[in-house]
Design a protein around this motif. Structure first.
Motif, short mmCIF file in Angstrom:
data_model
loop_
_atom_site.label_atom_id
_atom_site.label_comp_id
_atom_site.label_asym_id
_atom_site.label_seq_id
_atom_site.Cartn_x
_atom_site.Cartn_y
_atom_site.Cartn_z
N ARG A 51 0.75 -1.08 -0.02
CA ARG A 51 -0.10 0.12 -0.07
C ARG A 51 0.92 1.33 0.01
O ARG A 51 0.70 2.30 -0.81
CB ARG A 51 -1.03 0.12 1.29
N TYR A 52 1.96 1.11 0.78
CA TYR A 52 2.97 2.42 0.84
C TYR A 52 3.66 2.60 -0.52
O TYR A 52 3.58 3.83 -1.09
CB TYR A 52 4.04 2.36 1.93
N LEU A 53 3.97 1.72 -1.06
CA LEU A 53 4.63 1.88 -2.38
C LEU A 53 3.58 2.14 -3.47
O LEU A 53 4.07 3.18 -4.38
CB LEU A 53 5.31 0.21 -2.85
N ASP A 54 2.25 1.79 -3.29
CA ASP A 54 1.45 2.16 -4.46
C ASP A 54 1.22 3.83 -4.32
O ASP A 54 0.88 4.47 -5.18
CB ASP A 54 0.08 1.55 -4.18
N PHE A 55 1.17 3.81 -2.89
CA PHE A 55 0.77 5.53 -2.66
C PHE A 55 1.97 6.31 -3.17
O PHE A 55 1.62 7.33 -3.90
CB PHE A 55 0.69 5.43 -0.99
#
Length: 196
Positions: free
Chosen positions: A155-159
């Motif tokens: 989720r962090y990498l996508d954000f």
């Protein structure tokens, strides 16, 4: 300042290239533009949003307060995006969310009743309304599915990938809340990724 506001309204109108002169005149006559300082609210939980907001400049955060009294961030709205709780807006019911300015912001607003009038008068207006609704639905679905199918690091990498323009403008606390993790967990993820 008046010239700057005019420029913002012109750039907003340019988002709708198929509008004829009558539609442009209708839209322009009901658009307003407001400046918000940092930490002020576009609207608060329990209020009915009477105007849809379009961010010309600035950054806002959408959040709700859970049963423990914690502020849970559900999204960020920056330049050229709509600041709205769209499902509540289109039904004209009280929102469950707060939308707060994280930075000084300039927002173009269009009243709900004039949007509906535009739908009745101009066929293309309905198409633009549908496109906004589709965008909001896609963003909300992507967020829900990220919690169902991805871990915190993903989720962090996508954000980061999808929000390069705001990643350095938001606090780690707000980002951690948005990702559904504790701030310490976010720090561990960031530390791990820098070592790769």
């Amino acid at each position: 300042m008046k010239q700057e506001f005019k420029k913002h309204i012109e750039s907003y109108i340019e988002l709708f290239p198929d509008l004829n002169l009558e539609e442009v005149a209708f839209l322009k006559s009901y658009l307003t533009i407001e400046e918000y300082s940092k930490k002020t609210f576009l609207f608060k939980s329990g209020e009915v949003q009477k105007e849809i907001g379009f961010v010309c400049k600035g950054l806002l955060r959408r959040y709700y307060i859970n049963e423990k009294g914690n502020k849970i961030t559900t999204g960020f709205v920056n330049e050229n995006k709509y600041a709205t709780d769209y499902p509540a807006f289109i039904r004209q019911i009280p929102s469950k969310y707060f939308i707060e300015c994280l930075e000084p912001s300039i927002i173009i607003k269009l009243p709900y009743d004039k949007i509906q009038e535009g739908y009745d008068k101009f066929k293309r207006s309905e198409m633009y309304g549908r496109l906004i609704a589709e965008y909001v639905l896609t963003v909300q679905t992507d967020r829900v599915e990220s919690f169902l199918f991805k871990n915190a690091e993903e989720r962090y990498l996508d954000f980061i990938q999808q929000n390069k323009d705001i990643i350095n403008r938001i606090s780690l606390s707000h980002l951690a809340s948005h990702l559904g993790i504790e701030r310490q967990s976010l720090s561990r993820i960031r530390s791990k990724l820098t070592k790769k």
